[in-house]
Design an enzyme around this catalytic site. Structure first.
Site, PDB file in Angstrom:
ATOM      1  N   HIS A   1       3.476   6.692  -6.875  1.00  0.00           N
ATOM      2  CA  HIS A   1       2.789   7.917  -7.300  1.00  0.00           C
ATOM      3  C   HIS A   1       3.741   9.110  -7.216  1.00  0.00           C
ATOM      4  O   HIS A   1       3.737   9.991  -8.074  1.00  0.00           O
ATOM      5  CB  HIS A   1       1.562   8.132  -6.400  1.00  0.00           C
ATOM      6  CG  HIS A   1       0.481   8.966  -6.992  1.00  0.00           C
ATOM      7  ND1 HIS A   1      -0.677   9.270  -6.314  1.00  0.00           N
ATOM      8  CD2 HIS A   1       0.358   9.590  -8.192  1.00  0.00           C
ATOM      9  CE1 HIS A   1      -1.452  10.028  -7.072  1.00  0.00           C
ATOM     10  NE2 HIS A   1      -0.841  10.240  -8.211  1.00  0.00           N
TER      11      HIS A   1
ATOM     12  N   HIS B   1       0.839  -1.206   0.000  1.00  0.00           N
ATOM     13  CA  HIS B   1       0.000   0.000   0.000  1.00  0.00           C
ATOM     14  C   HIS B   1       0.872   1.254   0.000  1.00  0.00           C
ATOM     15  O   HIS B   1       0.721   2.138  -0.852  1.00  0.00           O
ATOM     16  CB  HIS B   1      -0.909  -0.023   1.238  1.00  0.00           C
ATOM     17  CG  HIS B   1      -1.793   1.172   1.382  1.00  0.00           C
ATOM     18  ND1 HIS B   1      -3.137   1.144   1.071  1.00  0.00           N
ATOM     19  CD2 HIS B   1      -1.537   2.443   1.805  1.00  0.00           C
ATOM     20  CE1 HIS B   1      -3.657   2.342   1.290  1.00  0.00           C
ATOM     21  NE2 HIS B   1      -2.711   3.151   1.743  1.00  0.00           N
ATOM     22  N   GLU B   2       1.794   1.333   0.964  1.00  0.00           N
ATOM     23  CA  GLU B   2       2.648   2.523   1.046  1.00  0.00           C
ATOM     24  C   GLU B   2       3.564   2.623  -0.167  1.00  0.00           C
ATOM     25  O   GLU B   2       3.877   3.718  -0.640  1.00  0.00           O
ATOM     26  CB  GLU B   2       3.459   2.514   2.346  1.00  0.00           C
ATOM     27  CG  GLU B   2       2.621   2.524   3.616  1.00  0.00           C
ATOM     28  CD  GLU B   2       1.569   3.624   3.658  1.00  0.00           C
ATOM     29  OE1 GLU B   2       1.763   4.683   3.027  1.00  0.00           O
ATOM     30  OE2 GLU B   2       0.531   3.425   4.326  1.00  0.00           O
TER      31      GLU B   2
ATOM     32  N   HIS C   1       1.719   4.397  -2.897  1.00  0.00           N
ATOM     33  CA  HIS C   1       1.831   5.846  -2.731  1.00  0.00           C
ATOM     34  C   HIS C   1       3.197   6.324  -3.223  1.00  0.00           C
ATOM     35  O   HIS C   1       3.319   7.356  -3.890  1.00  0.00           O
ATOM     36  CB  HIS C   1       1.712   6.223  -1.247  1.00  0.00           C
ATOM     37  CG  HIS C   1       0.313   6.280  -0.714  1.00  0.00           C
ATOM     38  ND1 HIS C   1      -0.705   6.967  -1.348  1.00  0.00           N
ATOM     39  CD2 HIS C   1      -0.220   5.759   0.427  1.00  0.00           C
ATOM     40  CE1 HIS C   1      -1.812   6.852  -0.616  1.00  0.00           C
ATOM     41  NE2 HIS C   1      -1.550   6.129   0.448  1.00  0.00           N
TER      42      HIS C   1
END
Length: 676
Positions: free
Chosen positions: A474, A467-468, A471
């Protein structure tokens, strides 16, 4: 001149942590604030007519020294804080708030922005430039540019007070987390706990010069205890301790802070012409307004609630059959859910953990990124870090071009707040024809290695890392011109798409084979375990969905109405949780006093966005699934239209360009097992 306000003379312009002293911060902030003011004054005093370049673009590039300094300081304040840094934060926060007001309430600057905005239809601007112009104009209006002088002073006072209240809220939660210790001295009270959790607790007790086994409210310590400890009374004790964080009769109580924050946010919104704080926030979100958010949450609640109630009844019956538990309580939930999961799927985290050595999982995430986006990660030792445990990586394309610098900080320690997050030390942008690449970091709190074992992750920790890392992608793959639109600078209900979509690879055989290997034998995770992981992915999903919706509804309760009449925090919470309640209430516990996402982070009126983004991520991954999870054509579409674009265009436009259609809720409901 301070090291913090000069151009860094380091490899890749990375932060020179070893040269920074705490006493450098306040003078550096003062100097950087003055420098930013001078840059803004130069824009205002420019005798030439206002243009996009000399006003809008110039503003986007202004304040870089201060932005860089702020990112270093506040990242350390979250990941490596101490009493001194907390005092500095209290000093600096009002100064930064005042500067923000000085800029957004500068009427001469606003006049120049408005002059460009008023002629936007005559200008030949790119999509990114148009977004930057509209955002610049809106930022001024949304921050009081059209207010009279008296109202502007009111706004300044509110913002200064809010900045301190939010800091205090976070510091109280951290202090409460650090203050609690559960010392187990009898070996029989460890029954049920995994060997790794026992070993870690013993090491922690030793580090604290205590005999026995020490458990804390840090998640790698807390979660195994409430999930596995057979001693119900001790599970109750630590659960109640977690639930009363900052809701006790002591100096760290956050009740007044919460009530002040919501009332000041409401006042601020009214001052700016909005009905509520939620109306103010949602005007710049995909969801647009509180009505739409509440409808979205209640629609999902209607679909999840029957399943959640069925699951709760089933879990209660299971606990009664197993141990004669008459009433399932909050301290029983994780424990019996794990037991039921083991019975149903013969699957528990302790069977899985040997296959999820941290280093392997991290390199698995790297390999997934390589296959999808053609980027490579190489660990380097010549980039400074703020703590010896932090790892650094150069991220490059196959041709050797630098994509980003990546920092990874994985283990809990004193002075580091709970949870997991992605942040950056430097954004990506292009200035004067030079491409500046980003410096991105992920910070987690995973189980530490012990004397006999490496760091072995629970499956939930595996998905957290992915998940991190989503990010981080991105941020790392950003490709915009202006720093204020780069990377994760997107609508908050869009920011979770890249992170949540990456979690999906953790459930796929093709991806798991890359990294899920037994830490001792090197054996790839057996496929029957992979199947069980997939089957169990929607286990008790109705209850999990309802829990998340309850947080979103609480957030909207605080921010979607006039909070002035709220006298008692606990009574108010109970009212908000009425439609989502499963477990009996615990009168000495409260959620809001430690709900850092909405009172100290950036999620006020935005907690719903986790579920909103789940709709997007399920729909996006469905597209991959139909065409192959390592399909490079779709990966490039995702990179070109989502990851690289940042906030340069409206997210729905970007999403439709990637997907070819608006997102459907069906893949989410199907994945969660909530479709009838």
């Amino acid at each position: 001149m301070s090291i913090l306000t000069e151009k860094f003379k380091t490899k890749h312009d990375t932060a020179p942590f070893s040269q920074i002293k705490n006493e450098d911060y306040i003078p550096a902030f003062d100097a950087a604030i003055q420098k930013t003011k001078a840059e803004v004054d130069a824009i205002v005093d420019n005798p030439e007519e206002a243009t996009f370049d000399n006003t809008i673009a110039a503003m986007s590039y202004s304040g870089q020294t201060l932005d860089r300094l702020s990112s270093i300081f506040f990242n350390l304040h979250s990941a490596e804080t101490n009493d001194e840094l907390e005092k500095i934060a209290q000093d600096v926060a009002p100064k930064l708030s005042a500067l923000g007001n000085d800029i957004t309430l500068n009427f001469d600057l606003f006049k120049r922005v408005k002059a460009v905005y008023d002629q936007k239809d005559q200008l030949t601007l790119t999509a990114e430039q148009t977004t930057l112009l509209e955002k610049s104009y809106k930022d001024f209006v949304r921050n009081g540019a059209l207010l009279n002088d008296e109202q502007k002073e009111q706004l300044r006072a509110i913002d200064a007070e809010l900045s301190l209240l939010k800091l205090k809220f976070g510091e109280n939660v951290l202090a409460e987390t650090n203050a609690y210790q559960l010392l187990v001295t009898e070996e029989k009270d460890l029954a049920g706990l995994p060997e790794g959790a026992i070993e870690a607790a013993h090491a922690l007790a030793k580090a604290n010069e205590k005999e026995g086994w020490l458990f804390t409210l840090d998640f790698p310590s807390y979660l195994p205890f409430v999930t596995y400890a057979d001693n119900r009374e001790l599970r109750r004790e630590i659960t109640l301790a977690a639930g009363r964080k900052a809701f006790q009769d002591n100096e760290y109580n956050n009740v007044e802070n919460v009530l002040k924050i919501v009332k000041l946010r409401f006042e601020r919104a009214k001052l700016l012409g909005y009905a509520t704080h939620a109306d103010f926030v949602l005007a710049e979100r995909m969801a647009q307004n509180p009505t739409k958010v509440t409808e979205f949450l209640n629609d999902l609640l209607g679909k999840a609630k029957p399943a959640a109630q069925r699951e709760f009844t089933e879990l209660s019956a299971f606990a009664k059959k197993l141990d004669g538990i008459e009433q399932l309580e909050k301290w029983d939930g994780a424990y019996y859910a794990e037991k039921l999961k083991q019975e149903r799927f013969n699957l528990d985290d302790e069977k899985l953990k040997p296959y999820f050595k941290l280093e392997n999982v991290l390199h698995g995430a790297f390999e997934v990124a390589h296959r999808l986006f053609g980027i490579n990660f190489k660990e380097v030792k010549d980039i400074e870090t703020y703590h010896e445990e932090v790892q650094t990586f150069e991220v490059t394309k196959d041709n050797g071009d630098l994509v980003a610098i990546f920092y990874a900080d994985f283990f809990p320690r004193k002075g580091k707040r709970n949870g997991a997050w992605m942040t950056s030390f430097k954004p990506q942008y292009v200035q004067d024809g030079k491409q500046e690449r980003p410096h991105v970091s992920i910070v987690c709190n995973f189980t530490r290695p012990t004397a006999t074992k490496p760091s072995l992750l629970t499956f939930q920790e595996v998905t957290t890392l992915f998940h991190e890392f989503g990010h981080a992608l991105h941020g790392m793959l950003a490709d915009t011109i202006y720093p204020t639109l780069s990377g994760t600078s997107v609508y908050w209900d869009f920011v979770e798409l890249p992170s949540q979509v990456m979690e999906n690879w953790c459930y796929e055989k093709e991806a798991l084979e890359l990294f899920a290997k037994h830490y001792e034998t090197g054996e790839v995770i057996p496929m029957e375990l992979v199947e069980k992981i997939r089957e169990s992915a929607s286990f008790l999903e109705g209850m999990a969905t309802m829990r998340q919706l309850s947080f979103g509804l609480l957030d909207m309760g605080w921010h979607g109405q006039n909070p002035s009449a709220i006298a008692d925090l606990k009574t108010f919470e109970d009212e908000q949780f009425a439609s989502t309640k499963l477990y009996p209430d615990v009168k000495e516990n409260a959620m809001s006093t430690a709900f850092s996402h909405i009172f100290n982070g950036g999620y006020s009126s935005g907690y719903y966005s986790y579920k909103w983004a789940e709709v997007l991520d399920a729909d996006a991954f469905d597209y991959f699934k139909q065409n192959g999870i390592f399909n490079t054509e779709i990966a490039h579409k995702f990179q070109d239209n989502i990851l690289s674009k940042g906030g340069t265009e409206h997210p729905m436009l970007l999403y439709k360009r990637f997907r070819g259609q608006e997102p459907s809720v069906e893949p989410l409901l199907k994945r969660a097992g909530l479709l009838k």
